[in-house]
Design a protein around this motif. Sequence first.
Motif, PDB file in Angstrom:
ATOM      1  N   PHE A  66       0.670  -1.147   0.100  1.00 19.66           N
ATOM      2  CA  PHE A  66      -0.151  -0.102   0.049  1.00 19.66           C
ATOM      3  C   PHE A  66       0.847   1.175  -0.099  1.00 19.66           C
ATOM      4  CE2 PHE A  66      -2.757  -3.257   1.883  1.00 19.66           C
ATOM      5  CZ  PHE A  66      -3.818  -3.374   0.941  1.00 19.66           C
ATOM      6  N   SER A  67       2.141   1.304  -0.386  1.00 17.06           N
ATOM      7  CA  SER A  67       3.078   2.299  -0.407  1.00 17.06           C
ATOM      8  C   SER A  67       2.718   3.099  -1.813  1.00 17.06           C
ATOM      9  CB  SER A  67       4.505   1.792  -0.271  1.00 17.06           C
ATOM     10  OG  SER A  67       5.326   3.052  -0.561  1.00 17.06           O
ATOM     11  N   PRO A  68       2.711   4.292  -1.803  1.00 19.62           N
ATOM     12  CA  PRO A  68       2.629   5.048  -3.243  1.00 19.62           C
ATOM     13  C   PRO A  68       4.189   4.966  -3.732  1.00 19.62           C
ATOM     14  CG  PRO A  68       2.040   6.388  -1.293  1.00 19.62           C
ATOM     15  CD  PRO A  68       2.560   5.210  -0.799  1.00 19.62           C
ATOM     16  N   ASP A  69       5.060   4.717  -2.911  1.00 19.50           N
ATOM     17  CA  ASP A  69       6.520   4.701  -3.478  1.00 19.50           C
ATOM     18  C   ASP A  69       7.168   3.564  -3.029  1.00 19.50           C
ATOM     19  OD1 ASP A  69       8.748   5.567  -4.464  1.00 19.50           O
ATOM     20  OD2 ASP A  69       9.488   6.712  -2.855  1.00 19.50           O
ATOM     21  N   PRO A  70       6.776   2.214  -3.742  1.00 18.21           N
ATOM     22  CA  PRO A  70       7.419   1.033  -3.166  1.00 18.21           C
ATOM     23  C   PRO A  70       8.594   0.884  -3.486  1.00 18.21           C
ATOM     24  CG  PRO A  70       5.951   0.638  -5.307  1.00 18.21           C
ATOM     25  CD  PRO A  70       5.830   2.234  -4.805  1.00 18.21           C
ATOM     26  N   THR A  71       9.334   0.103  -2.613  1.00 15.84           N
ATOM     27  CA  THR A  71      10.882  -0.184  -2.708  1.00 15.84           C
ATOM     28  C   THR A  71      11.189  -0.701  -4.071  1.00 15.84           C
ATOM     29  OG1 THR A  71      10.681  -0.612  -0.158  1.00 15.84           O
ATOM     30  CG2 THR A  71      12.902  -1.033  -1.377  1.00 15.84           C
ATOM     31  N   PHE A  72      10.280  -1.873  -4.375  1.00 19.44           N
ATOM     32  CA  PHE A  72      10.613  -2.770  -5.624  1.00 19.44           C
ATOM     33  C   PHE A  72       9.600  -2.159  -6.807  1.00 19.44           C
ATOM     34  CE2 PHE A  72      11.434  -5.828  -2.077  1.00 19.44           C
ATOM     35  CZ  PHE A  72      13.002  -5.446  -2.288  1.00 19.44           C
ATOM     36  N   LEU A 231       0.130 -12.361 -13.187  1.00 16.97           N
ATOM     37  CA  LEU A 231       0.613 -12.366 -11.603  1.00 16.97           C
ATOM     38  C   LEU A 231       1.642 -13.500 -11.448  1.00 16.97           C
ATOM     39  CD1 LEU A 231      -3.184 -11.683 -10.503  1.00 16.97           C
ATOM     40  CD2 LEU A 231      -1.172 -10.072 -10.253  1.00 16.97           C
ATOM     41  N   GLY A 232       1.470 -14.872 -11.967  1.00 14.75           N
ATOM     42  CA  GLY A 232       2.244 -15.704 -11.956  1.00 14.75           C
ATOM     43  C   GLY A 232       3.501 -15.392 -12.592  1.00 14.75           C
ATOM     44  N   TYR A 233       3.681 -14.884 -13.607  1.00 15.86           N
ATOM     45  CA  TYR A 233       4.909 -14.368 -14.139  1.00 15.86           C
ATOM     46  C   TYR A 233       5.624 -13.573 -13.081  1.00 15.86           C
ATOM     47  CZ  TYR A 233       8.390 -11.718 -16.739  1.00 15.86           C
ATOM     48  OH  TYR A 233       9.327 -11.011 -17.107  1.00 15.86           O
ATOM     49  N   LYS A 234       4.888 -12.550 -12.509  1.00 18.56           N
ATOM     50  CA  LYS A 234       5.572 -11.609 -11.523  1.00 18.56           C
ATOM     51  C   LYS A 234       6.053 -12.181 -10.216  1.00 18.56           C
ATOM     52  CE  LYS A 234       7.048  -7.444 -10.697  1.00 18.56           C
ATOM     53  NZ  LYS A 234       8.267  -6.879 -11.434  1.00 18.56           N
ATOM     54  N   VAL A 235       5.182 -13.240  -9.914  1.00 19.83           N
ATOM     55  CA  VAL A 235       5.781 -14.039  -8.636  1.00 19.83           C
ATOM     56  C   VAL A 235       6.989 -14.667  -8.756  1.00 19.83           C
ATOM     57  CG1 VAL A 235       5.265 -16.245  -7.321  1.00 19.83           C
ATOM     58  CG2 VAL A 235       3.500 -14.836  -7.833  1.00 19.83           C
ATOM     59  N   TRP A 236       7.310 -15.225 -10.246  1.00 15.32           N
ATOM     60  CA  TRP A 236       8.560 -15.805 -10.164  1.00 15.32           C
ATOM     61  C   TRP A 236       9.740 -14.810 -10.575  1.00 15.32           C
ATOM     62  CZ3 TRP A 236       9.717 -20.301  -8.753  1.00 15.32           C
ATOM     63  CH2 TRP A 236      10.783 -21.082  -9.027  1.00 15.32           C
ATOM     64  N   GLU A 237       9.250 -13.670 -11.070  1.00 17.55           N
ATOM     65  CA  GLU A 237      10.437 -12.675 -11.433  1.00 17.55           C
ATOM     66  C   GLU A 237      10.812 -12.081 -10.149  1.00 17.55           C
ATOM     67  OE1 GLU A 237      10.551  -9.168 -14.680  1.00 17.55           O
ATOM     68  OE2 GLU A 237       9.577  -8.755 -12.773  1.00 17.55           O
ATOM     69  N   TYR A 239      10.814 -13.406  -7.240  1.00 18.81           N
ATOM     70  CA  TYR A 239      11.505 -14.499  -6.540  1.00 18.81           C
ATOM     71  C   TYR A 239      13.102 -14.378  -7.095  1.00 18.81           C
ATOM     72  CZ  TYR A 239      13.556 -18.760  -5.008  1.00 18.81           C
ATOM     73  OH  TYR A 239      14.250 -19.769  -4.902  1.00 18.81           O
ATOM     74  N   TYR A 240      13.296 -14.266  -8.431  1.00 18.89           N
ATOM     75  CA  TYR A 240      14.286 -14.416  -9.045  1.00 18.89           C
ATOM     76  C   TYR A 240      15.368 -13.001  -8.712  1.00 18.89           C
ATOM     77  CZ  TYR A 240      16.813 -16.211 -13.022  1.00 18.89           C
ATOM     78  OH  TYR A 240      17.883 -16.732 -13.876  1.00 18.89           O
ATOM     79  N   TYR A 241      14.545 -11.858  -8.663  1.00 22.51           N
ATOM     80  CA  TYR A 241      15.206 -10.652  -8.236  1.00 22.51           C
ATOM     81  C   TYR A 241      15.353 -10.393  -6.565  1.00 22.51           C
ATOM     82  CZ  TYR A 241      15.197  -9.708 -13.289  1.00 22.51           C
ATOM     83  OH  TYR A 241      15.783  -9.923 -14.600  1.00 22.51           O
ATOM     84  N   VAL A 242      14.870 -11.427  -5.815  1.00 26.09           N
ATOM     85  CA  VAL A 242      14.936 -11.251  -4.467  1.00 26.09           C
ATOM     86  C   VAL A 242      13.992 -10.208  -4.135  1.00 26.09           C
ATOM     87  CG1 VAL A 242      16.328 -11.566  -2.477  1.00 26.09           C
ATOM     88  CG2 VAL A 242      17.280 -11.867  -4.687  1.00 26.09           C
ATOM     89  N   GLN A 243      12.792 -10.182  -4.606  1.00 25.16           N
ATOM     90  CA  GLN A 243      11.880  -8.886  -4.295  1.00 25.16           C
ATOM     91  C   GLN A 243      10.763  -9.611  -3.469  1.00 25.16           C
ATOM     92  OE1 GLN A 243      11.210  -7.252  -7.985  1.00 25.16           O
ATOM     93  NE2 GLN A 243      12.919  -5.961  -8.084  1.00 25.16           N
TER      94      GLN A 243
END
Lengths: 284, 291
Positions: A66-72, A231-237, A239-243
């Motif tokens: 819920f951050s307007p300026d998310p870390t990742f 969504l599924g693609y992003k879950v894996w991505e 994970y890959y980028y440690v986000q």
Amino acid sequence: MAAPTSLPGPGSGPAGARPAARWIAFFQAMLGISIFFLSWFLLVDVFAVWRFAQLPKLSVSLREMFSPDPTFGVSVFTKEYYDHLQASAGRVVFAFLIAVSAGVVIGILSGWNRWFRAVCQPLLELARPIPVLAWIPLVILVMPSRESAVIALTFLAAFFITILNTMLGVRSIDEVYFRAAQSLGFSRWAILRHVVIPGALPFIFVGLQIAMAACWFSLVASEIVSGTAGLGYKVWEAYYYVQFETMVIMILTLGICGYISSAIIRRLGAYLMRWRGKTLGGVA
Amino acid sequence: MDARTNARSPGAGSGEIVVSHASVGMFDRGGKSLQLVEDCSFLAERGLFTVLVGPSGCGKTTLMNLIAGYIGADAGTVRLDGVDVKGPGWDRLMVFQETALFPWMTTLENVAYGPMVRGIKTMPEIRAEAGALLERFGLGEFKNRYPRELSGGMQRRGELARALINDPLVLLMDEPFRGLDAMTRQLMQEYLTRLFEETRTTTIFVTSEIDEAIFLADRLVVLSRAPARVAAVIEVDLPRPRRFEQLSSPRYAELKEQALNLLYAEAAAAFEETGAGADIKEAFERRHVAD
């Protein structure tokens, strides 16, 4: 044979229940969900118990979400979030609608026509237990694009389930209804419209709920393997980028999408089957 | 058809069923052929209430399915007013054992669909007629309810209405009051009797309850043990309109004794042959020892 003075009106049951009962059901549902999140919070955030320490913290994940300026770079305030959501939801709706239209037609034919059933059923029984994951390479080979492969896999998951449940639904209709309809002079079309379809509807809708869940499941699997967004693609991505927090956001979103799509089917089913006076189970 | 549609005067719109030398067989799961009905002949006369009674499992339902046209005979014929019965039709409407009202239609829709799908009248006409009929059957307030919201007795009346709106020539009733509690059952028997005495629609009624059979019947067709043949025909000469008080008349007792003896003989013979029907035989013996 004294006439009951107060019969339950149409649409009784959870949908038309007294407001108090609805609130109680709501709080019960909230209680279960709260217990899950509280356990997460205690195990990970507060005590960091053993392996749970590896997981993203609930507090951090929610703040990120819920951050307007998310870390990742992904939260409910960013365009990227809605791009993935739209990509996935679009695929599921599209694949589900095709699977259901084709599946219900084939299911009714094979439930109603002995010859058709004799041909279809063994094939169905053979194809149905094969996990969608096993189809992935074949489907990628045959489909012209990655997008169409994802949709095809999502379609397959719902297709077999819908056919089978529809067929069972038609088979479950008591013979007396067919006989009564024949005696009353129903044409074959009228039997289809007024006996077969309404009679099979309870099974069909149970099938649709299972099919919808299977759609989301195989969507995520195929997006991970072959997707370029979603969504599924992003879950894996993520994970890959440690986000890991982004991963949590996507997983929570998948849960919410699954819940909403299932609730829509339940509501539609309850509306179409007012005559049953009981819903298919579940909260909404 | 026009001659039939307005025929509600006593007996005028009703037909006559002649079953002659009918046989029906089937194959059981082991592939063995099984005779259900054998060389069975009887007459359901125009405007009369004919009741079929027989030991349980003797083939009564098969016989009804044959008359309704759901199954075909291997030999012999079923004729309605001299014309061979070839399949199901609205001239012979069946009221089934358990209710067969479509659960997904309201009572009114259930009653209206027969005339509607045949397209013989306009929709407003049909709705008005169905509404009036339900009113007459004491279901006026329940016409927009679904069958599950009705009591057992109301469901059976709804089903009667669904059949009668089509002006059938023959009404077929296969143990229609099975599963109703004793009180409701008696009310329905009385109701059906009054209805029949008003309309005089030829009715064939199957039951295994001897009191119900005699109370309703003009003619009792006692069937043999399986495969069903006609063991005897008893004319029930109790005066109409029927009243429950007649159940205690001496003539009633005579008829009942006569019918029970026939049924007992069949049950006993079935027991000798196959061991089936032991329950009936035992019950009968217990009763007669008590007497």
